[in-house]
Enzyme design. Sequence first.
Site, mmCIF file in Angstrom:
data_model
loop_
_atom_site.group_PDB
_atom_site.id
_atom_site.type_symbol
_atom_site.label_atom_id
_atom_site.label_comp_id
_atom_site.label_asym_id
_atom_site.label_seq_id
_atom_site.Cartn_x
_atom_site.Cartn_y
_atom_site.Cartn_z
ATOM 1 N N LYS A 113 0.815 -1.152 -0.150
ATOM 2 C CA LYS A 113 -0.042 -0.161 0.127
ATOM 3 C C LYS A 113 0.878 1.385 0.070
ATOM 4 O O LYS A 113 0.519 2.420 -0.647
ATOM 5 C CB LYS A 113 -1.016 -0.118 1.213
ATOM 6 C CG LYS A 113 -1.974 -1.024 1.091
ATOM 7 C CD LYS A 113 -3.043 -0.721 2.116
ATOM 8 C CE LYS A 113 -4.315 -1.800 1.738
ATOM 9 N NZ LYS A 113 -5.301 -1.695 2.959
ATOM 10 N N LYS A 196 -7.182 -12.636 -8.081
ATOM 11 C CA LYS A 196 -8.296 -12.518 -7.320
ATOM 12 C C LYS A 196 -9.441 -11.707 -7.609
ATOM 13 O O LYS A 196 -9.215 -10.585 -8.107
ATOM 14 C CB LYS A 196 -7.847 -12.339 -5.836
ATOM 15 C CG LYS A 196 -7.485 -13.365 -4.773
ATOM 16 C CD LYS A 196 -6.941 -12.752 -3.508
ATOM 17 C CE LYS A 196 -8.072 -12.788 -2.408
ATOM 18 N NZ LYS A 196 -7.814 -12.570 -0.987
ATOM 19 N N LYS A 199 -12.364 -5.835 -5.583
ATOM 20 C CA LYS A 199 -13.013 -4.508 -5.995
ATOM 21 C C LYS A 199 -12.112 -3.269 -6.586
ATOM 22 O O LYS A 199 -12.641 -2.365 -7.095
ATOM 23 C CB LYS A 199 -13.740 -4.071 -4.823
ATOM 24 C CG LYS A 199 -12.644 -3.769 -3.418
ATOM 25 C CD LYS A 199 -13.351 -3.342 -2.122
ATOM 26 C CE LYS A 199 -12.527 -3.677 -0.976
ATOM 27 N NZ LYS A 199 -13.021 -4.348 0.285
#
Length: 338
Positions: A113, A196, A199
């Site tokens: 991140k 995966k 979103k």
Amino acid sequence: MKRIFSGMQPTSQLHLGNYLGALKNWVDLQKEEDTQRLYCVVDLHAITMPYDHTQLSQATLEIAAAYMAAGIDPKKSILFVQSHVPEHAQLMWLLATMSQMGKLERMTQFKDKAGKNKERASLGLFAYPVLMAADILLYKATHVPVGEDQKQHLELTRDLASTFNTRYGVDYFSQPEPVISGPAPRVMSLRDGTKKMSKSADSDMTRINLIDTPEMIVKKIKKAKTDSDPLPDNLKDLEGRPEAMNLVTIYAALAGISKEQVIKEFAGQQFGKFKPALADVAVEHLAPITERMNELLDDKAQIETVLHDGAEQARKMAAQTLGEVFDIMGLSKVAMIH
Ligand code: TRP
């Protein structure tokens, strides 16, 4: 007694991956006797990355609505919002005093991140796992259902629990266990069976959202990537066919049967046959959840009441732990106001 704690961030719409990988499992855990459950909407975690402050409280209600619509029953589980219980942030500070920067720096999620510019990453993002440890230890949770990607954070939580005990010469926090399961721990993208379902993926066609209409679900499954072979008659032959494996996994998880059973039923069939059957199962299973979610969101008072009660119950437990931790750490409680 067994105590389960888990949480999800109100960052955006939930999708089938969140549902089959986590939420459905949380619902199923309600069958266990002698177990207490706390399911939290972790809004304080959600603000560690750039977010839309005009949407956060709505997103928080939506996640709570999804919990309830999926079958989390406020009579069986404590359902609440993290920021409604100030003890989370308080315990986090105490744990921060015993968290090693070097360990936090090695957290994979932080590295992902923070990206290239670590110098500019916020202290909040850096301390994310410490807040997560506080969530878990505040309730002395014994079992924590999480995805594979959160295992490292659980390891850190266990670490902090023993550091605390050693540093203060107590046997206070026990070691919470990660529970990595669920009917389908890894639901993959409908467009790429090696990634995966997420979103953040660019195209909405890669995922099925919990708020999708039946028409959208049917369309997304119809357009899902596959290969041109028919379905095999054994699971082994699905190896090397990630898209086919993913669709079989989704079918099995939604229908509540094993992958072997799916294969048995559809052996030798083309995707032209399998996909409509999968779409039927998906719509049948998801439509009632979507409908219930929309009902709840139309009348938010019901969600708010549940969250209010949940916070009250959670707060009692949290205040108890925090008080004990204050004592152990030698903080003065004389004029503590709650
Ligand atoms: N970090 C978790 C995730 O992104 C969410 C979370 C926050 C959590 N606190 C938690 C999960 C405590 C389990 C227990 O999935």
